[in-house]
Design an enzyme around this catalytic site. Structure first.
Site, short mmCIF file in Angstrom:
data_model
loop_
_atom_site.label_atom_id
_atom_site.label_comp_id
_atom_site.label_asym_id
_atom_site.label_seq_id
_atom_site.Cartn_x
_atom_site.Cartn_y
_atom_site.Cartn_z
N ASN A 66 -1.84 -7.14 0.88
CA ASN A 66 -1.11 -6.40 -0.14
C ASN A 66 -0.17 -7.33 -0.90
O ASN A 66 -0.63 -8.36 -1.41
CB ASN A 66 -0.46 -5.12 0.37
CG ASN A 66 0.47 -5.25 1.54
OD1 ASN A 66 0.05 -5.51 2.67
ND2 ASN A 66 1.77 -5.03 1.31
N ASP A 67 1.10 -7.06 -0.99
CA ASP A 67 2.00 -7.68 -1.96
C ASP A 67 1.92 -9.21 -2.00
O ASP A 67 1.99 -9.88 -0.95
CB ASP A 67 3.46 -7.34 -1.63
CG ASP A 67 3.70 -5.87 -1.47
OD1 ASP A 67 2.74 -5.08 -1.46
OD2 ASP A 67 4.88 -5.49 -1.33
N PRO A 68 1.87 -9.80 -3.21
CA PRO A 68 2.12 -11.23 -3.33
C PRO A 68 3.59 -11.51 -3.09
O PRO A 68 4.46 -10.77 -3.56
CB PRO A 68 1.74 -11.54 -4.79
CG PRO A 68 1.94 -10.25 -5.52
CD PRO A 68 1.65 -9.16 -4.52
N SER A 127 8.10 -7.77 2.36
CA SER A 127 8.04 -8.60 1.15
C SER A 127 9.37 -9.26 0.80
O SER A 127 10.44 -8.83 1.24
CB SER A 127 7.56 -7.75 -0.03
OG SER A 127 6.20 -7.44 0.11
#
Length: 584
Positions: A66-68, A127
């Site tokens: 998922n998130d960068p 994140s």
């Protein structure tokens, strides 16, 4: 909730636990806190299915992403960290995976940089962002989960050996955490620290949060980058927007396309605040003024500051993160695209999620919005080229673009038309609708005046399946309105899929009676850039006929006004090196 989504998800019922289904239904089909599917989190497949895997987009060999996180440029290498489950194809067991590249296109993988190991992140490493300090060394800020109640705090990590350009090993010092939620803060909604910026000797960061239904970007300051103090007021907050995830705050130049370091200020600079909306699973951004003395951000009054605001991408795009690339003086945007099939399908194929092609972003000369364009390095993957020139498209025409790998291609086209007179009237009732709803009523098959015209991507030979990306021009009371659609409703004959008609309006001058479109087509993703990157839409699609060599590409027109393909260039795209392990 979109009815198409509800129908698709109800088809998952035999394979999803009821609590998981209810959670997904309440969050637009994409997991919010991700605390679901516990029984599936460590189920991995022996053999990954290649159908629908991308050829040139960023993804690891298997499992969920998922998130960068924390993109940066350091000692000649681009670094991308990202949320990754090393054990399965659904969210869970999250670590900060780590890859490096010399060109943003070819990638090598390293061991995870950050993973749960200390009391301050033992329940999760979520994140965050990276900051390059004045001495040239990077620091990562990230959210740690400290207990089963999802209490969130902010931590930092530093390289074990800053002389290593690969930054192979990271250390989490024992003086963590750096930021606790005070009693006034919702401790289970307090995450995703931004890249830091510096004003007058003090560093600042933002942390996303909410108070009831008010989205908040809390501001923290520090002199030494270790002891952080909460400001008396947030940088910005908006009633009715819900949780703000993955905030991003950065300057853009009023002149030219070059990017700016995050700490740059002054009279020739505007600022951008982007937030990811947990409630809608969309993002929006505003452009405005940052008052450095008051530490307040004021969006331009002409812009919508809320759910209906400007978006980087009007499709499948979330948890985005920008960074300043000092090697080429540009700001680069990363975004995550989740799958639009079922959890069961993800588990069967053994992977889920991609990072979209990195984009250069800069301020439009009008100052009203940002422009985006794929990084130039992508063009190194172009191989065989085919062209169309001055191809007339009469109503009902569709012309095949032959000679390329249509399932893995880069297409750049300019359409022209002799007149705007046949533009359909814009129904005043549509002014209150999302562009997606207008596209749902006025799809590619609905005959019009000026449009629909565009591309039929990932199409089967007989058009049982196709993903149309197209323009439609309307005449409103005071001006023309241009709609760009990427409509997945006809993309697949498969079942259990979310197939929305994504769309956005394009703020473009039609004086020259031309519209441009660039689409990056890659097996299960179509990224489309309308009018030079003024409006961008990403669709995830899963054809069952139009796969590999059976995929086709067409230009089409279904409007009464004849449209000309003034120029079209299409390239087959080669496969880059994608996340092979770095050789020691």
């Amino acid at each position: 909730m979109d009815k198409l989504l509800g129908t698709a998800l109800l088809k998952f019922l035999p394979v999803l636990p009821l609590f998981a289904l209810l959670f997904v239904l309440s969050n637009n089909g994409v997991e919010a806190s991700h605390k679901i599917y516990l029984r599936y989190q460590s189920l991995s497949v022996d053999k990954v299915k290649q159908i629908h895997r991308t050829g040139y987009h960023f993804q690891p060999p298997k499992n969920w992403i998922n998130d960068p996180n924390g993109p940066l440029y350091y000692k000649g290498l681009y670094h991308l960290f990202y949320q990754y489950n090393p054990k399965g194809a659904v969210w869970g067991n999250i670590v900060w995976a780590h890859s490096v590249s010399k060109d943003l296109i070819n990638w090598e993988s390293l061991e995870p940089a950050i993973y749960p190991s200390k009391w301050f992140d033992n329940y999760g490493c979520w994140s965050g962002s990276a900051t390059i300090l004045p001495n040239g060394e990077p620091v990562i800020f990230y959210t740690g989960i400290v207990d089963g109640n999802n209490r969130q705090i902010q931590n930092y990590a530093v390289p074990a050996n800053s002389s290593d350009p690969y930054l192979r090993e990271w250390v989490k010092p024992d003086d963590n955490p750096i930021v606790y939620p005070d009693p006034s803060v919702n401790a289970s909604a307090f995450r995703d620290p931004t890249t830091a910026w510096r004003v007058g000797g003090h560093w600042r960061i933002l942390i996303g949060s909410k108070k009831r239904d008010r989205g908040i970007a809390y501001l923290y300051r520090s002199l030494d980058f270790k002891k952080w103090f909460k400001a008396k007021h947030p940088l910005h907050s908006v009633q009715g927007t819900g949780m703000w995830e993955c905030p991003d705050f950065f300057p853009v130049s009023l002149s030219g396309e070059e990017g700016l370091d995050t700490s740059v200020g002054g009279s020739n600079v505007r600022h951008v605040l982007k937030v990811s909306l947990d409630l809608t699973r969309y993002e929006y951004y505003t452009i405005g003024t940052y008052d450095e003395k008051k530490d307040r951000y004021y969006p331009d009054e002409a812009l919508v500051d809320g759910w209906a605001g400007l978006r980087y991408d009007y499709g499948n795009f979330y948890a985005s993160k920008t960074f300043f690339d000092p090697s080429k003086n540009r700001r680069i945007l990363w975004g995550w695209a989740n799958e639009s099939d079922s959890v069961q399908q993800d588990m069967n194929k053994g992977w889920a999620g991609i990072q979209l092609i990195p984009r250069r972003v800069w301020l439009d000369p009008s100052g009203k919005q940002l422009l985006q364009w794929p990084v130039a390095e992508l063009e190194k993957l172009r191989s065989h080229n085919v062209q169309l020139r001055n191809q007339k498209l009469y109503q009902g025409y569709h012309v095949e673009v032959k000679g390329i790998t249509a399932a893995q291609a880069d297409v750049d086209v300019t359409f022209s038309f002799p007149s705007l007179d046949k533009a359909e009237p814009f129904d005043p009732k549509w002014a209150k609708l999302d562009a997606l709803d207008v596209c749902a009523q006025k799809g590619s098959k609905a005959q019009g005046g000026l449009g629909p015209f565009g591309l039929l991507t990932l199409a089967s030979e007989k058009l049982e399946e196709f993903t149309p990306v197209f323009f439609r021009v309307f005449k409103a009371a005071d001006k023309h309105k241009v709609l760009l659609c990427s409509d997945a409703r006809s993309s697949s004959l498969g079942e259990g899929l979310y197939k929305p008609p994504f769309a956005g309006f394009v703020d473009v001058d039609l004086t020259d009676k031309k519209l441009t479109l660039r689409s990056l087509i890659d097996h299960s993703v179509v990224e489309s850039f309308g009018a030079g990157g003024r409006t961008v839409i990403t669709s995830r699609v899963y054809p069952i006929i139009a796969v590999f060599e059976k995929a086709h590409l067409f230009v089409f027109n279904n409007g009464s006004e004849t449209v000309t393909v003034e120029s079209l260039d299409a390239w087959s795209m080669k496969m880059p090196v994608m996340n092979v392990p770095v050789k020691s």
